[in-house]
Write an enzyme that holds these catalytic residues in place. Structure first.
Site, PDB file in Angstrom:
ATOM      1  N   PRO A   1       0.784  -1.225   0.000  1.00 56.90           N
ATOM      2  CA  PRO A   1       0.000   0.000   0.000  1.00 56.90           C
ATOM      3  C   PRO A   1       0.821   1.283   0.000  1.00 56.90           C
ATOM      4  O   PRO A   1       1.851   1.379   0.662  1.00 56.90           O
ATOM      5  CB  PRO A   1      -0.836  -0.103   1.291  1.00 56.90           C
ATOM      6  N   ASN A   2       0.302   2.220  -0.781  1.00 59.48           N
ATOM      7  CA  ASN A   2       0.809   3.590  -0.899  1.00 59.48           C
ATOM      8  C   ASN A   2       2.089   3.706  -1.724  1.00 59.48           C
ATOM      9  O   ASN A   2       2.532   4.824  -2.018  1.00 59.48           O
ATOM     10  CB  ASN A   2       1.004   4.236   0.485  1.00 59.48           C
TER      11      ASN A   2
ATOM     12  N   ARG B   1       4.956  12.068  -3.748  1.00 60.39           N
ATOM     13  CA  ARG B   1       4.752  12.602  -2.396  1.00 60.39           C
ATOM     14  C   ARG B   1       5.966  12.195  -1.539  1.00 60.39           C
ATOM     15  O   ARG B   1       6.584  11.170  -1.792  1.00 60.39           O
ATOM     16  CB  ARG B   1       3.507  11.998  -1.727  1.00 60.39           C
TER      17      ARG B   1
ATOM     18  N   TYR C   1      11.061   8.960   0.845  1.00 61.65           N
ATOM     19  CA  TYR C   1      11.029   7.773  -0.008  1.00 61.65           C
ATOM     20  C   TYR C   1      11.701   7.958  -1.367  1.00 61.65           C
ATOM     21  O   TYR C   1      11.698   7.037  -2.181  1.00 61.65           O
ATOM     22  CB  TYR C   1       9.578   7.314  -0.204  1.00 61.65           C
TER      23      TYR C   1
ATOM     24  N   ASN D   1       8.019  -5.724  -0.982  1.00 60.61           N
ATOM     25  CA  ASN D   1       7.912  -4.591  -0.078  1.00 60.61           C
ATOM     26  C   ASN D   1       6.431  -4.497   0.262  1.00 60.61           C
ATOM     27  O   ASN D   1       5.641  -3.945  -0.523  1.00 60.61           O
ATOM     28  CB  ASN D   1       8.408  -3.294  -0.716  1.00 60.61           C
TER      29      ASN D   1
ATOM     30  N   ALA E   1       3.173  -0.917   4.769  1.00 59.04           N
ATOM     31  CA  ALA E   1       2.731  -0.976   6.168  1.00 59.04           C
ATOM     32  C   ALA E   1       2.199  -2.362   6.554  1.00 59.04           C
ATOM     33  O   ALA E   1       2.209  -2.715   7.743  1.00 59.04           O
ATOM     34  CB  ALA E   1       1.663   0.091   6.426  1.00 59.04           C
TER      35      ALA E   1
ATOM     36  N   HIS F   1       4.132  -4.767   8.883  1.00 60.51           N
ATOM     37  CA  HIS F   1       4.110  -4.701  10.344  1.00 60.51           C
ATOM     38  C   HIS F   1       2.844  -5.292  10.958  1.00 60.51           C
ATOM     39  O   HIS F   1       2.736  -5.374  12.175  1.00 60.51           O
ATOM     40  CB  HIS F   1       4.268  -3.235  10.783  1.00 60.51           C
TER      41      HIS F   1
ATOM     42  N   ASP G   1       1.036 -15.764   5.946  1.00 56.68           N
ATOM     43  CA  ASP G   1       0.482 -17.100   5.707  1.00 56.68           C
ATOM     44  C   ASP G   1       0.491 -17.447   4.221  1.00 56.68           C
ATOM     45  O   ASP G   1       0.737 -18.603   3.851  1.00 56.68           O
ATOM     46  CB  ASP G   1      -0.939 -17.196   6.257  1.00 56.68           C
TER      47      ASP G   1
ATOM     48  N   GLU H   1      12.502  -9.711   1.737  1.00 57.19           N
ATOM     49  CA  GLU H   1      11.753  -8.524   2.184  1.00 57.19           C
ATOM     50  C   GLU H   1      12.616  -7.288   1.952  1.00 57.19           C
ATOM     51  O   GLU H   1      13.795  -7.281   2.346  1.00 57.19           O
ATOM     52  CB  GLU H   1      11.425  -8.680   3.674  1.00 57.19           C
TER      53      GLU H   1
ATOM     54  N   HIS I   1      12.748  -2.804   1.929  1.00 56.65           N
ATOM     55  CA  HIS I   1      12.146  -1.514   2.275  1.00 56.65           C
ATOM     56  C   HIS I   1      13.034  -0.393   1.768  1.00 56.65           C
ATOM     57  O   HIS I   1      14.269  -0.482   1.863  1.00 56.65           O
ATOM     58  CB  HIS I   1      11.986  -1.367   3.792  1.00 56.65           C
ATOM     59  N   LEU I   2      12.403   0.647   1.305  1.00 57.22           N
ATOM     60  CA  LEU I   2      13.139   1.829   0.854  1.00 57.22           C
ATOM     61  C   LEU I   2      13.840   2.498   2.026  1.00 57.22           C
ATOM     62  O   LEU I   2      15.019   2.862   1.940  1.00 57.22           O
ATOM     63  CB  LEU I   2      12.164   2.816   0.216  1.00 57.22           C
ATOM     64  N   SER I   3      13.102   2.680   3.099  1.00 62.11           N
ATOM     65  CA  SER I   3      13.642   3.374   4.271  1.00 62.11           C
ATOM     66  C   SER I   3      14.250   2.362   5.249  1.00 62.11           C
ATOM     67  O   SER I   3      13.956   1.163   5.180  1.00 62.11           O
ATOM     68  CB  SER I   3      12.532   4.168   4.967  1.00 62.11           C
TER      69      SER I   3
ATOM     70  N   ARG J   1      13.248   4.217  12.383  1.00 56.17           N
ATOM     71  CA  ARG J   1      11.981   4.958  12.400  1.00 56.17           C
ATOM     72  C   ARG J   1      11.174   4.582  13.653  1.00 56.17           C
ATOM     73  O   ARG J   1      11.728   4.118  14.634  1.00 56.17           O
ATOM     74  CB  ARG J   1      11.232   4.683  11.096  1.00 56.17           C
TER      75      ARG J   1
ATOM     76  N   ARG K   1       7.451   0.211  13.389  1.00 56.50           N
ATOM     77  CA  ARG K   1       8.001  -0.270  12.110  1.00 56.50           C
ATOM     78  C   ARG K   1       9.145  -1.258  12.316  1.00 56.50           C
ATOM     79  O   ARG K   1       9.708  -1.780  11.351  1.00 56.50           O
ATOM     80  CB  ARG K   1       8.487   0.907  11.255  1.00 56.50           C
TER      81      ARG K   1
HETATM   82  O1  CA2 Z   1      10.405   1.909   3.645  1.00 52.94           O
HETATM   83  C1  CA2 Z   1       9.568   1.214   3.077  1.00 52.94           C
HETATM   84  O2  CA2 Z   1       9.734   0.731   1.962  1.00 52.94           O
HETATM   85  C2  CA2 Z   1       8.214   0.962   3.748  1.00 52.94           C
HETATM   86  O3  CA2 Z   1       7.796  -0.356   3.409  1.00 52.94           O
HETATM   87  C3  CA2 Z   1       7.275   2.002   3.210  1.00 52.94           C
HETATM   88  C4  CA2 Z   1       5.901   1.955   3.861  1.00 52.94           C
HETATM   89  C5  CA2 Z   1       6.020   1.984   5.369  1.00 52.94           C
HETATM   90  O4  CA2 Z   1       4.729   1.810   5.963  1.00 52.94           O
HETATM   91  C6  CA2 Z   1       6.942   0.898   5.886  1.00 52.94           C
HETATM   92  O5  CA2 Z   1       7.046   1.020   7.300  1.00 52.94           O
HETATM   93  C7  CA2 Z   1       8.317   1.038   5.274  1.00 52.94           C
HETATM   94  C8  CA2 Z   1       5.056   3.154   3.430  1.00 52.94           C
HETATM   95  C9  CA2 Z   1       4.948   3.299   1.938  1.00 52.94           C
HETATM   96  C10 CA2 Z   1       4.370   4.652   1.671  1.00 52.94           C
HETATM   97  O6  CA2 Z   1       4.845   5.084   0.431  1.00 52.94           O
HETATM   98  C11 CA2 Z   1       4.707   6.404   0.158  1.00 52.94           C
HETATM   99  C12 CA2 Z   1       5.395   6.878  -0.929  1.00 52.94           C
HETATM  100  C13 CA2 Z   1       5.333   8.191  -1.255  1.00 52.94           C
HETATM  101  C14 CA2 Z   1       4.527   9.042  -0.504  1.00 52.94           C
HETATM  102  C15 CA2 Z   1       3.827   8.568   0.565  1.00 52.94           C
HETATM  103  C16 CA2 Z   1       3.903   7.229   0.902  1.00 52.94           C
END
Ligand code: CA2
Length: 148
Positions: A9-10, A17, A22, A73, A76, A79, A86, A97, A99-101, A106, A110
């Protein structure tokens, strides 16, 4: 070798954004770079994004018997999602797995992943390069298991 990259998601907002957190690459650009990286190694890559947990579960099920491994990836859902855990365990495909960040730098919520303990490996904190490193790691892992 057929691999699947899953985005949760997102992540469709990437590049549009929160670039400070990110990065500036769009999801389309990340997928294009990964597809080229895979092709250069003779790997066929499919990419899938959904904001919906069930859709991600369905796509994991579709990978059974078709794909050799998954780079995920889960956003959210990393978590929170026992359903995605499953599904990954259910199809018994090796997964990495990513993650960008750096999730460990954080908020505490997370720091926990429902997936990490069953992953081949976990990579975080390198921006889009996390996907690239994850893909390389998964290919190396699978090639090491091929019969000589
Ligand atoms: O760091 C990552 O890749 C995450 O999986 C990104 C998730 C976050 O919930 C994880 O804890 C770590 C959030 C993705 C949201 O992506 C956005 C990208 C641009 C603008 C807003 C949100």
């Amino acid at each position: 070798m057929q691999l699947l990259v899953l985005h949760g998601p997102n992540l469709n907002l990437l590049g549009r954004r929160e670039p400070g957190l990110y990065g500036v690459s769009t999801l389309e650009a990340i997928n294009a770079a990964l597809t080229a990286q895979a092709a250069a190694q003779g790997v066929d890559l499919a990419c899938f994004h959904s904001n919906h947990e069930g859709a991600l579960v369905d796509r994991i099920h579709e990978a059974a018997g078709v794909c050799d491994g998954i780079v995920i990836n889960a956003g959210a859902y990393t978590h929170t999602s026992i359903a995605i855990r499953d599904a990954l365990l259910g199809v018994a495909l090796p997964f990495v797995e990513v993650h960008l960040s750096n999730v460990h730098a954080r908020e505490p919520f997370r720091h926990h992943s429902t997936l990490a303990d069953r992953a081949v490996g976990v990579i975080c904190g390198f921006g889009p390069a996390s996907y690239s490193l994850g893909l390389d790691g998964l290919v190396a892992h699978l090639r090491a298991q091929e019969p000589a």
